[in-house]
Design a protein around this motif. Structure first.
Motif, short mmCIF file in Angstrom:
data_model
loop_
_atom_site.label_atom_id
_atom_site.label_comp_id
_atom_site.label_asym_id
_atom_site.label_seq_id
_atom_site.Cartn_x
_atom_site.Cartn_y
_atom_site.Cartn_z
N GLY A 197 0.79 -1.24 0.00
CA GLY A 197 0.00 0.00 0.00
C GLY A 197 0.81 1.28 0.00
N ARG A 198 2.16 1.19 -0.02
CA ARG A 198 2.97 2.41 0.00
C ARG A 198 2.81 3.19 -1.30
NH1 ARG A 198 4.83 6.45 -0.80
NH2 ARG A 198 6.78 7.46 -0.15
N ASP A 199 2.72 2.44 -2.42
CA ASP A 199 2.70 3.11 -3.73
C ASP A 199 1.47 3.98 -3.93
OD1 ASP A 199 1.35 0.74 -3.60
OD2 ASP A 199 1.82 0.06 -5.62
N THR A 200 0.32 3.57 -3.41
CA THR A 200 -0.90 4.36 -3.62
C THR A 200 -1.25 5.25 -2.43
OG1 THR A 200 -2.23 2.51 -2.84
CG2 THR A 200 -1.93 2.66 -5.22
N ALA A 201 -0.40 5.22 -1.38
CA ALA A 201 -0.76 5.91 -0.13
C ALA A 201 -0.95 7.42 -0.27
CB ALA A 201 0.27 5.60 0.95
N PRO A 202 -0.07 8.15 -1.01
CA PRO A 202 -0.32 9.60 -1.09
C PRO A 202 -1.63 9.93 -1.78
CG PRO A 202 1.74 9.02 -2.26
CD PRO A 202 1.18 7.75 -1.69
N GLY A 203 -1.98 9.15 -2.82
CA GLY A 203 -3.26 9.38 -3.50
C GLY A 203 -4.43 9.02 -2.61
N ARG A 204 -4.27 7.94 -1.85
CA ARG A 204 -5.32 7.52 -0.92
C ARG A 204 -5.58 8.62 0.11
NH1 ARG A 204 -8.07 2.92 0.97
NH2 ARG A 204 -7.50 1.92 -0.98
N SER A 205 -4.50 9.21 0.63
CA SER A 205 -4.70 10.26 1.64
C SER A 205 -5.36 11.49 1.02
CB SER A 205 -3.40 10.62 2.35
OG SER A 205 -2.49 11.27 1.49
N VAL A 206 -5.01 11.80 -0.23
CA VAL A 206 -5.65 12.93 -0.91
C VAL A 206 -7.16 12.68 -0.98
CG1 VAL A 206 -5.90 14.11 -3.14
CG2 VAL A 206 -3.62 13.62 -2.25
N ALA A 207 -7.54 11.43 -1.33
CA ALA A 207 -8.96 11.11 -1.44
C ALA A 207 -9.66 11.17 -0.08
CB ALA A 207 -9.12 9.72 -2.06
N ILE A 208 -8.99 10.69 0.97
CA ILE A 208 -9.60 10.71 2.31
C ILE A 208 -9.85 12.16 2.73
CG2 ILE A 208 -9.16 10.24 4.76
CD1 ILE A 208 -7.53 7.74 3.83
N VAL A 209 -8.83 13.00 2.53
CA VAL A 209 -8.95 14.40 2.95
C VAL A 209 -9.99 15.14 2.09
CG1 VAL A 209 -7.65 16.57 2.94
CG2 VAL A 209 -6.68 14.56 4.03
N ALA A 210 -10.01 14.85 0.78
CA ALA A 210 -11.02 15.48 -0.08
C ALA A 210 -12.42 15.07 0.36
CB ALA A 210 -10.78 15.07 -1.54
N ARG A 211 -12.58 13.79 0.68
CA ARG A 211 -13.90 13.30 1.13
C ARG A 211 -14.32 14.01 2.42
NH1 ARG A 211 -12.96 7.82 3.52
NH2 ARG A 211 -12.78 9.11 5.36
N GLU A 212 -13.38 14.18 3.37
CA GLU A 212 -13.71 14.87 4.62
C GLU A 212 -14.04 16.35 4.36
OE1 GLU A 212 -14.14 13.35 7.66
OE2 GLU A 212 -13.92 11.64 6.31
N ALA A 213 -13.28 16.98 3.44
CA ALA A 213 -13.53 18.40 3.15
C ALA A 213 -14.90 18.57 2.49
CB ALA A 213 -12.43 18.94 2.23
N ILE A 214 -15.25 17.64 1.60
CA ILE A 214 -16.57 17.69 0.93
C ILE A 214 -17.66 17.59 2.00
CG2 ILE A 214 -18.11 16.28 -0.52
CD1 ILE A 214 -15.51 15.67 -2.24
N ASP A 215 -17.47 16.68 2.93
CA ASP A 215 -18.44 16.49 4.01
C ASP A 215 -18.51 17.74 4.90
OD1 ASP A 215 -20.21 14.71 5.40
OD2 ASP A 215 -18.72 14.71 7.03
N TYR A 216 -17.34 18.29 5.21
CA TYR A 216 -17.26 19.49 6.07
C TYR A 216 -18.01 20.66 5.43
CZ TYR A 216 -15.19 23.33 8.71
OH TYR A 216 -15.00 24.44 9.50
N LEU A 217 -17.92 20.76 4.10
CA LEU A 217 -18.60 21.87 3.40
C LEU A 217 -20.09 21.60 3.21
CD1 LEU A 217 -15.80 22.55 0.76
CD2 LEU A 217 -16.46 24.07 2.64
N GLY A 218 -20.54 20.43 3.67
CA GLY A 218 -21.96 20.12 3.61
C GLY A 218 -22.44 19.66 2.24
N TRP A 219 -21.48 19.22 1.40
CA TRP A 219 -21.87 18.75 0.07
C TRP A 219 -22.13 17.25 0.13
CZ3 TRP A 219 -16.98 20.90 -2.89
CH2 TRP A 219 -16.94 22.30 -2.78
#
Ligand code: NAD
Length: 428
Positions: A197-219
């Motif tokens: 999972g090291r190879d995809t980890a930076p992209g995975r974290s980008v997706a996790i953070v984007a998902r949380e930000a989308i939720d935070y913005l109420g979308w």
């Protein structure tokens, strides 16, 4: 990168900040919001050590070439130094120092017990054969050997280096130690102590953070459109995971340009940089765009995940996205950041969003020291936990201090690093 931009600009053109200038300015900005001992801030403006080495290489034709290598070690108050090694013609001492400071903040915002480092060799790896790259890497490991080690400084891959480079580096270091020291570098192939999972980890974290930000913005993520610049180690897993979460990924790109489908691309079908380099444009999509146009698409979320300095004073006013999540390192210039702040477009910074890479590197190091191998499920679960913890810490700063997401992330990091310095003190 920033320093390359400044070195190629003409005298009468405005120059971008170098990585070191940016790192120091960010430190000052974060310090202004916090009650931190000015002596500690002064110490953090400077790297603890910078090593400059000459790396001789016997070329395939029998001639000898000598390359310059660096390792900047910024701060180790929270643990061993950690950071990438790049093989690139634009590597400079100052760039290594600036990037080593970013690594200090990235590790601290994730609450990983590492400090920041960065290094590299001034070389174009495309000019070297595989055998030459191997000899250069092994000699570089030998030159750096007194300054690195599993409890001192743990390099990782970066621009122009990869898992194979790390395997050679680890082997060269281990040969002189008389025992296998898998923990001396991370980002290795799993068969020699790398983490799943090291190879995809930076992209995975980008997706996790984007998902949380989308939720935070109420979308609702199901109603959210996304454009991703760059379809490599960071961009491709980020796009695919957001697609899996229900978002509509309307555009992705590689160095040749972008593909666009307003109804959403099948991101699992578009070849990644690793699967087939620079093949995004070969995919059968309704429309193609330039990389510049992708950045200005009318989407909800923009993820620049290719290279640095793509969002600038020139195009920031034309960006139509309502949220930017930085996948690449340093994609937004300082001038563009100011425009986004004025326009109240949140920018979730690189040191948080793509920190999945260094976080799974930390997991790799733990696995190496314990001679255990984690399952991919465990890596994913622990990464999710760490990312959510970091996201919450940054969100709290945003809410408590009414600052940008970037300033909030730097404040979380600086508070942790400064507290460690204050507890340990200055000796003698
Ligand atoms: P990569 O080589 O795997 O992929 C890069 C992608 O960007 C490719 O699709 C390439 O075609 C595209 N690209 C290259 N130049 C471009 C340009 N001028 N315009 C548009 N697209 C371009 O690289 P990566 O590992 O995904 O790294 C991307 C960024 O993320 C870099 O800034 C890197 O420093 C950063 N990053 C990488 C990691 C990691 O572990 N791989 C971790 C954190 C941050």
């Amino acid at each position: 990168m920033a320093s390359a931009a400044s070195s190629t600009a003409k005298d009468d053109e405005p120059t971008e900040e170098t990585a070191l200038e940016t790192a120091r300015r960010q430190l000052q900005r974060a310090a202004a919001h916090l009650d931190v001992d000015p002596g500690v801030i002064e110490r953090l403006h400077h790297p603890n050590q910078v090593h400059r080495v000459s790396v001789p290489l016997e070329r395939d034709d029998g001639t000898t070439a000598v390359y310059t290598g660096y390792r900047a070690q910024h701060d180790s108050v929270r643990g061993p130094y950690k950071g990438g090694l790049r093989f690139h013609p634009d590597v400079t001492e100052d760039e290594c120092i600036g990037l080593s400071m970013w690594m200090t903040w990235k590790c601290a915002v994730m609450d990983i017990p590492f400090g920041g480092a960065k290094g590299g060799i001034v070389v174009n790896p495309k000019d070297l054969s595989t055998d030459e790259k191997e000899r250069l890497t092994r000699r570089f490991a030998e030159e750096l050997r007194p300054f690195i080690g599993p409890t001192k400084d743990i390099p990782a891959p970066d621009m122009g280096t990869d898992a194979q480079t790390m395997a050679w580096f680890m082997d060269a270091y281990s040969m002189q130690e008389g025992e296998t020291q898998a923990g001396v570098v991370t980002g290795k192939p799993p068969v020699v102590g790398g983490s799943k999972g090291r190879d995809t980890a930076p992209g995975r974290s980008v997706a996790i953070v984007a998902r949380e930000a989308i939720d935070y913005l109420g979308w609702d993520i199901e109603d959210t459109t996304v454009a991703v610049q760059g379809f490599g180690s960071v961009g491709a897993p980020a796009a695919r995971l957001l697609d899996d979460h229900g978002a509509t990924v309307v555009a992705v790109s590689d160095v040749n340009g972008a593909i666009y489908d307003p109804d959403g691309l099948d991101t699992h079908d578009v070849p990644t940089h690793e699967e087939e380099p620079e093949a995004v444009m070969k995919y059968d999509a309704p429309e193609t765009l330039s990389n510049e146009d992708l950045l200005e698409l009318d989407v909800d979320v923009l993820i620049p995940a290719a290279i640095g300095n793509v969002l600038t004073a020139e195009n920031a006013s034309d960006v139509q996205a309502d949220l930017i999540v930085e996948g690449a390192n340093g994609p937004t210039t300082s001038a563009a950041s100011e425009v986004f702040e004025e326009r109240e477009i949140p920018v979730v910074p690189d040191i948080l969003a793509n920190a999945g890479g260094v976080t799974v590197s930390y997991f790799e190091w733990l696995q190496d020291l314990n001679h255990r191998s984690w399952s991919l499920e465990r890596v994913h679960e622990e990464l999710e936990t760490e990312m959510l913890r970091a996201w919450e810490a940054v969100r709290e700063q945003v809410e408590d201090h009414d600052v940008t997401w970037r300033d909030a992330a730097y404040m979380v990091a600086l508070e942790r690093v400064a507290a460690a310095h204050e507890h340990r003190g200055l000796w003698p």
